[in-house]
Enzyme design. Structure first.
Site, PDB file in Angstrom:
ATOM      1  N   HIS A  47       0.829  -1.201   0.000  1.00 19.38           N
ATOM      2  CA  HIS A  47       0.000   0.000   0.000  1.00 19.38           C
ATOM      3  C   HIS A  47       0.872   1.264   0.000  1.00 19.38           C
ATOM      4  O   HIS A  47       2.050   1.213  -0.353  1.00 19.38           O
ATOM      5  CB  HIS A  47      -0.989  -0.038   1.157  1.00 19.38           C
ATOM      6  CG  HIS A  47      -1.692  -1.356   1.277  1.00 19.38           C
ATOM      7  ND1 HIS A  47      -2.603  -1.801   0.348  1.00 19.38           N
ATOM      8  CD2 HIS A  47      -1.578  -2.367   2.203  1.00 19.38           C
ATOM      9  CE1 HIS A  47      -3.037  -3.004   0.683  1.00 19.38           C
ATOM     10  NE2 HIS A  47      -2.429  -3.374   1.800  1.00 19.38           N
ATOM     11  N   GLU A 216       1.710 -11.577   6.225  1.00 19.80           N
ATOM     12  CA  GLU A 216       0.753 -10.819   7.028  1.00 19.80           C
ATOM     13  C   GLU A 216       1.254 -10.936   8.464  1.00 19.80           C
ATOM     14  O   GLU A 216       1.103 -11.973   9.113  1.00 19.80           O
ATOM     15  CB  GLU A 216      -0.655 -11.401   6.901  1.00 19.80           C
ATOM     16  CG  GLU A 216      -1.260 -11.350   5.504  1.00 19.80           C
ATOM     17  CD  GLU A 216      -1.827  -9.979   5.151  1.00 19.80           C
ATOM     18  OE1 GLU A 216      -1.541  -9.011   5.894  1.00 19.80           O
ATOM     19  OE2 GLU A 216      -2.542  -9.883   4.139  1.00 19.80           O
TER      20      GLU A 216
END
Length: 253
Positions: A47, A216
């Site tokens: 991101h 993650e």
């Protein structure tokens, strides 16, 4: 003449002593070999900090190697508003410092946390063009508030990545083991199986031409994980764990 001979002998002894000292372990002026000298490491901090300002850019469709998907997303955040993009960036910066100190050349997919993009397929291409020896995509999840823990996302053979599936799986095991040993993060209890999951719908994994996994690091929507993920000490520990995994993988263990 006798005095001159004595001086010459002393001078010769000094030369021999100096040479011996230089060759003695622990006294050499030469730097010890760096474990990542000559290696290229790719890092994709997921991101970007200003992605939320340009929804049209994020919605642009890109080919991820198997299907069309959005260019990118804003990422998730904690209930307190600490963004995943910031977490990803800080861990990446900590990791860069460690890897460079160990002799590596590091390639990042973005230069700051105050921009937009690039799209996920462009990120993959940046690392592919750099001919990285290994790469890692750094993320944190936005799962159910009751769930905790990290998950290693592994690629599925999809064409460009066919030759690096086995090596990516091996790298994923190194990342998994290092996070357990060097960070306080636990194995996910809500996503994947035993901290692993195979994904065939992510451009970063579908389009890779070098060993790569996506990590993650924890669940930002869980209060216990969020407390850890937002702590600079833990972010540095996660970066250290990832560096250990990279060194171990490239050493062939």
């Amino acid at each position: 003449m006798a005095g001159s001979g004595l001086l010459a002998a002393v001078a010769a002894l000094a030369v021999v002593t100096s040479a011996t000292a230089s060759a003695t372990p622990g006294t050499s002026a030469a730097a010890a070999p760096k474990p990542l000298a000559g290696k290229i490491i790719g890092i994709d901090p997921g991101h970007n900090g200003k992605n939320y300002t340009d929804p049209a850019f994020l919605d642009k469709q890109i080919w991820n190697g198997r299907e069309w998907e959005d260019c990118d997303t804003t990422g998730t955040e904690t209930h307190g508003g600490y963004t995943e993009a910031k977490f990803n960036w800080l861990v990446a910066q900590d990791l860069v410092k460690i890897l460079k100190k160990d002799g590596a050349k590091v390639v990042l997919t973005r230069k700051s946390n105050d921009g937009v993009g690039p799209c996920v397929n462009t990120r993959a291409h940046i690392l592919d063009r750099a001919h990285a020896d290994v790469s890692i995509d750094i993320h944190a999840d936005g799962g159910p508030a009751s769930g905790r823990g990290f998950t290693v996302l592994e690629p599925v053979a999809d064409g460009p990545n066919d030759k690096v599936i086995k090596s990516s799986i091996r790298f994923g095991k190194d990342v998994h083991a290092a996070l357990l040993k060097y960070s306080p993060m636990q194995i996910s209890d809500y996503y994947g199986h035993n901290g692993y999951i195979f994904r065939n719908d992510l451009a970063g994994l579908n389009l890779t031409t070098m060993p790569k996994v996506l990590i993650e690091c924890g669940n930002m929507r869980n209060s216990d994980d969020a407390r850890l993920l937002t702590a600079r000490r833990v972010q540095r520990e996660i970066a250290r764990a990832l560096s250990v995994a990279i060194i171990r993988f490239l050493a062939g263990h």
